[in-house]
Structures are given as structure tokens and as C-alpha cells.
Design a protein around this motif. Sequence first.
Motif, short mmCIF file in Angstrom:
data_model
loop_
_atom_site.label_atom_id
_atom_site.label_comp_id
_atom_site.label_asym_id
_atom_site.label_seq_id
_atom_site.Cartn_x
_atom_site.Cartn_y
_atom_site.Cartn_z
N PHE A 154 -1.93 2.14 -42.95
CA PHE A 154 -2.78 3.32 -42.71
C PHE A 154 -3.08 4.02 -44.04
N ALA A 155 -2.05 4.20 -44.86
CA ALA A 155 -2.22 4.90 -46.14
C ALA A 155 -3.09 4.08 -47.10
N ARG A 156 -2.82 2.79 -47.22
CA ARG A 156 -3.64 1.93 -48.10
C ARG A 156 -5.10 1.92 -47.67
N SER A 157 -5.33 2.03 -46.38
CA SER A 157 -6.69 2.02 -45.84
C SER A 157 -7.38 3.38 -45.99
N GLY A 158 -6.66 4.39 -46.46
CA GLY A 158 -7.24 5.72 -46.67
C GLY A 158 -7.40 6.53 -45.41
N PHE A 159 -6.57 6.27 -44.39
CA PHE A 159 -6.70 6.96 -43.11
C PHE A 159 -5.90 8.25 -43.01
N VAL A 160 -4.82 8.40 -43.77
CA VAL A 160 -3.85 9.48 -43.50
C VAL A 160 -3.45 10.26 -44.75
N GLU B 78 -10.77 6.15 -36.74
CA GLU B 78 -11.93 6.94 -36.33
C GLU B 78 -11.75 8.41 -36.68
N LEU B 79 -10.57 8.95 -36.43
CA LEU B 79 -10.30 10.35 -36.75
C LEU B 79 -10.46 10.59 -38.25
N SER B 80 -9.97 9.66 -39.07
CA SER B 80 -10.05 9.82 -40.53
C SER B 80 -11.50 9.80 -41.02
N GLN B 81 -12.37 9.10 -40.32
CA GLN B 81 -13.78 9.04 -40.71
C GLN B 81 -14.54 10.31 -40.33
N LYS B 82 -14.01 11.06 -39.37
CA LYS B 82 -14.75 12.20 -38.83
C LYS B 82 -14.13 13.56 -39.15
N ALA B 83 -12.86 13.60 -39.51
CA ALA B 83 -12.17 14.87 -39.74
C ALA B 83 -12.43 15.39 -41.15
N GLY B 84 -12.69 16.68 -41.24
CA GLY B 84 -12.88 17.33 -42.53
C GLY B 84 -11.61 18.00 -43.04
N CYS B 85 -10.47 17.64 -42.46
CA CYS B 85 -9.18 18.20 -42.86
C CYS B 85 -8.18 17.04 -43.01
N PHE B 86 -6.95 17.38 -43.34
CA PHE B 86 -5.92 16.35 -43.45
C PHE B 86 -5.71 15.67 -42.11
N VAL B 87 -5.31 14.39 -42.15
CA VAL B 87 -5.07 13.60 -40.95
C VAL B 87 -3.63 13.12 -40.95
N SER B 88 -2.97 13.23 -39.78
CA SER B 88 -1.58 12.81 -39.67
C SER B 88 -1.41 11.76 -38.58
N ALA B 89 -0.39 10.94 -38.75
CA ALA B 89 -0.03 9.91 -37.75
C ALA B 89 1.48 9.89 -37.61
N TYR B 90 1.94 10.10 -36.38
CA TYR B 90 3.37 10.10 -36.06
C TYR B 90 3.58 9.20 -34.84
N PRO B 91 3.49 7.88 -35.01
CA PRO B 91 3.63 6.98 -33.86
C PRO B 91 5.08 6.80 -33.42
N ASN B 92 5.21 6.28 -32.22
CA ASN B 92 6.53 5.84 -31.75
C ASN B 92 6.90 4.57 -32.51
N ALA B 93 8.13 4.14 -32.33
CA ALA B 93 8.58 2.87 -32.91
C ALA B 93 8.17 1.74 -31.96
N GLY B 94 6.86 1.61 -31.75
CA GLY B 94 6.33 0.62 -30.82
C GLY B 94 6.24 1.17 -29.42
N LEU B 95 5.99 0.27 -28.49
CA LEU B 95 5.91 0.66 -27.08
C LEU B 95 7.31 0.79 -26.49
N PRO B 96 7.48 1.66 -25.52
CA PRO B 96 8.81 1.80 -24.91
C PRO B 96 9.31 0.48 -24.31
#
Length: 163
Positions: free
Chosen positions: A118-124, A78-96
Amino acid sequence: ARAGLPCGRSRPLPVHLVDDRLDQWLVHVLRVGYGKLLDLVSAQDVEAYLNAMRHVKPLSIGMNCSAGPDEMRPYIEELSQKAGCFVSAYPNAGLPNPMSDTGYDETPAQTSRLLADFARSGFVNLVGGCCGTTPAHIRAIADAVKSLPPRTLPRDEPAEAAA
């Protein structure tokens, strides 16, 4: 340098000043919390978060921490569809998971596979890791995305284009 970004909250969000010699700040805004944790952290949905940050014209906006890439995916999309700037994703290694050796269950192969999606889908444009990620995770992520194109920036932000 680090600073706080005023955004109508009791505490400012952390931001990074890329180069203090520039006339304009190049801001990279990261948001902790999304999904089930969203109400606890900021009480904003993705669109409200983006609208609250637009006034600083960030170079990059993204999400980090709170959960793994599986849980983060719909919010980054959703962020990638709405942001007019670069988008980043820094997730955890899963849930704690306190029973895991690292405190998190995802292996470098799992995390990197999900971020490559995420990258193949054009999100980040930028990817990395937060809690529970190790140097092996970061290496695997870099290897998984190095040949993939970054997200293409829209010509105009959707809100501006509609006006």
C-alpha cells in the motif's frame, strides 16, 4: 476525546478530537466495512463515504476492520485517488477463522508485506492493524514501512479541482 460525527445515519460515526484546545477539530475518520460487507455496514461506496465526510475537513480518512489487506486494497486505492487529506488503513490480520489460534490466519510477515505494498503504491499515510493483529504484527508493519515515503497529498481535491 471522542465524539460522534453526524453524517445522515441513525448513529453517528466515531471520531477522535486530537486537541480540544484548538479552534478547529482535527478529525481522523475510520470506516468499518468495505467490499461485500459495505452494504451491511453503511450502504455507501467509497466515493459516497468520502463525500459524506468532506464537510468536516478531516485531517485523515481511512478504513479499518472487516477483512484483511488483500480485500481492502482496491477500496484504499480508490480512496487515495479521491481524498484530499491523509489516508489510513488498519486491516484485520486476514479474514476471521475460528479455527486459528488468534482467530485470524495472517502472520505478521504477511500483513506487513501487504501494507508495505500500500505504501509503495502511494495509497497511505498511516497504517496499523485491527482485529487479529498483535504487537508482533504492528512491529513488522512499522519495520516494513519506515523507509517508504508517505502518500503525497493532492493540491486540490478532485471534485474541487473540476469545478
